[in-house]
Design a protein around this motif. Structure first.
Motif, PDB file in Angstrom:
ATOM      1  N   SER A 203       0.838  -1.196   0.000  1.00  0.00           N
ATOM      2  CA  SER A 203       0.000   0.000   0.000  1.00  0.00           C
ATOM      3  C   SER A 203       0.876   1.251   0.000  1.00  0.00           C
ATOM      4  O   SER A 203       1.984   1.243   0.547  1.00  0.00           O
ATOM      5  N   PRO A 204       0.386   2.338  -0.596  1.00  0.00           N
ATOM      6  CA  PRO A 204       1.156   3.586  -0.584  1.00  0.00           C
ATOM      7  C   PRO A 204       1.506   4.046   0.825  1.00  0.00           C
ATOM      8  O   PRO A 204       2.547   4.679   1.030  1.00  0.00           O
ATOM      9  N   GLU A 205       0.656   3.730   1.795  1.00  0.00           N
ATOM     10  CA  GLU A 205       0.931   4.128   3.173  1.00  0.00           C
ATOM     11  C   GLU A 205       2.224   3.514   3.686  1.00  0.00           C
ATOM     12  O   GLU A 205       2.905   4.094   4.534  1.00  0.00           O
ATOM     13  N   VAL A 206       2.566   2.332   3.164  1.00  0.00           N
ATOM     14  CA  VAL A 206       3.797   1.664   3.583  1.00  0.00           C
ATOM     15  C   VAL A 206       4.961   2.081   2.691  1.00  0.00           C
ATOM     16  O   VAL A 206       5.974   2.619   3.157  1.00  0.00           O
ATOM     17  N   ILE A 207       4.837   1.848   1.406  1.00  0.00           N
ATOM     18  CA  ILE A 207       5.987   2.014   0.512  1.00  0.00           C
ATOM     19  C   ILE A 207       6.381   3.475   0.348  1.00  0.00           C
ATOM     20  O   ILE A 207       7.550   3.802   0.102  1.00  0.00           O
ATOM     21  N   ASP A 208       5.428   4.401   0.513  1.00  0.00           N
ATOM     22  CA  ASP A 208       5.745   5.824   0.352  1.00  0.00           C
ATOM     23  C   ASP A 208       6.270   6.467   1.629  1.00  0.00           C
ATOM     24  O   ASP A 208       6.759   7.605   1.581  1.00  0.00           O
ATOM     25  N   HIS A 209       6.173   5.760   2.761  1.00  0.00           N
ATOM     26  CA  HIS A 209       6.506   6.417   4.034  1.00  0.00           C
ATOM     27  C   HIS A 209       7.470   5.629   4.915  1.00  0.00           C
ATOM     28  O   HIS A 209       8.177   6.233   5.736  1.00  0.00           O
ATOM     29  N   ASP A 210       7.517   4.312   4.809  1.00  0.00           N
ATOM     30  CA  ASP A 210       8.497   3.543   5.563  1.00  0.00           C
ATOM     31  C   ASP A 210       9.784   3.442   4.752  1.00  0.00           C
ATOM     32  O   ASP A 210       9.740   3.340   3.517  1.00  0.00           O
ATOM     33  N   PRO A 211      10.960   3.461   5.403  1.00  0.00           N
ATOM     34  CA  PRO A 211      12.222   3.371   4.656  1.00  0.00           C
ATOM     35  C   PRO A 211      12.367   2.016   3.975  1.00  0.00           C
ATOM     36  O   PRO A 211      12.157   0.972   4.595  1.00  0.00           O
ATOM     37  N   ARG A 212      12.739   2.039   2.710  1.00  0.00           N
ATOM     38  CA  ARG A 212      12.884   0.794   1.953  1.00  0.00           C
ATOM     39  C   ARG A 212      13.913  -0.131   2.595  1.00  0.00           C
ATOM     40  O   ARG A 212      13.771  -1.352   2.556  1.00  0.00           O
ATOM     41  N   LEU A 213      14.945   0.453   3.203  1.00  0.00           N
ATOM     42  CA  LEU A 213      15.985  -0.350   3.843  1.00  0.00           C
ATOM     43  C   LEU A 213      15.413  -1.263   4.917  1.00  0.00           C
ATOM     44  O   LEU A 213      15.932  -2.358   5.158  1.00  0.00           O
ATOM     45  N   ALA A 214      14.330  -0.823   5.559  1.00  0.00           N
ATOM     46  CA  ALA A 214      13.722  -1.613   6.632  1.00  0.00           C
ATOM     47  C   ALA A 214      12.689  -2.605   6.121  1.00  0.00           C
ATOM     48  O   ALA A 214      12.136  -3.384   6.914  1.00  0.00           O
TER      49      ALA A 214
END
Length: 284
Positions: A203-214
């Protein structure tokens, strides 16, 4: 406007916009921005809110409708009954991760002076929570990001455990020395475990706001475990334990890796949704 009416206004805006959890999100957003508890929001619904604060809350509500998670809007997220600050380098701690906390606490006496290493600490939610619940414990909190570690250290200070919280910028356990026999009683981690090919479908809520590294666990979602498990096996003393958060479909593979590296008494623990969530093991 009264606080109760303001909450209902925000809740209804969220409902009409199709926000996934309109009621809890509205309660959390409004109560936090008013500086009161959620229960106070409901019990003191007639509290008057000045016009400037109403405008601020309406603006923040628009951000939520636009797809930003409440935790990112507020810059904090509740975890295990405590509020944790967030920044751009930290993952929002999820309720699923509380399964890991419960597993460690069930297996640990609060009277023992234990040492734990939290790998990929992020906001420090795991390490700080365990330090708060185990008052004689101390932790080394490891992360590749200095920005994340600064956030984790501030959370340690806010929750009164900074004197037992030791941040270390490193890639997994590579900066530590396995030769002196001073390994931890616990190694804990919520590593990235999402397959790279799946990331863009989040979801955009995850991929747009959580760091990809994590989030990014590599092609099969197992890169972190492939690196972390053999390193952990070198450091853990006999009878010391490891607790790893895992993806719902990774239990068999992670269990195999644990056994290959001399870890036994393996237990796979399910979260409240009934999905495999934590792999627990002991150094034999």
């Amino acid at each position: 406007m009264q606080a109760g009416a303001l909450y209902r206004l925000v809740r209804d805006r969220f409902r009409n916009a199709g926000v996934a959890d309109p009621e809890p999100d509205a309660k959390l957003l409004v109560s936090t921005l008013l500086g009161i508890g959620i229960s106070d929001l409901l019990l003191d619904a007639s509290r008057e809110v000045d016009a400037a604060r109403v405008r601020e809350i309406e603006e923040k509500a628009s951000l939520r409708i636009g797809g930003m998670p409440v935790g990112r809007i507020l810059g904090e997220r509740e975890f295990y009954g405590r509020r944790f600050l967030l920044n751009s380098a930290t993952l929002e701690p999820r309720p699923d991760t509380e399964t890991l906390i419960d597993a460690v606490l069930r297996a640990t006496s609060p009277d023992l002076p234990i040492t734990l290493w939290d790998i990929g600490t992020g906001s420090g939610a795991i390490a700080v929570t365990l330090l708060a619940e185990l008052p004689r414990s101390r932790a080394i909190a490891i992360d590749l990001s200095e920005t994340a570690l600064a956030c984790a250290m501030e959370n340690a200070r806010q929750h009164g455990v900074a004197d037992r919280f030791h941040p270390l910028c490193a890639d997994y356990l590579e900066a530590l020395d396995a030769g002196d026999g001073s390994g931890p009683d616990w190694i804990v981690s919520n590593p990235p475990y999402i397959r790279s090919s799946v990331l863009e479908r989040l979801s955009p809520e995850v991929i747009d706001h959580d760091p990809r590294l994590a989030l990014d666990g590599g092609e099969n979602g197992l890169d972190a475990y492939t690196a972390l498990i053999p390193q952990s096996a070198r450091f853990l003393r006999p009878d010391a334990r490891i607790a790893l958060e895992i993806g719902y479909d990774q239990a068999l593979t992670v269990e195999k890796q644990l056994r290959q590296h001399g870890l036994g008494e393996i237990e796979i623990i399910k979260d409240l949704a009934g999905k495999d969530r934590v792999a627990l093991a002991r150094k034999i």
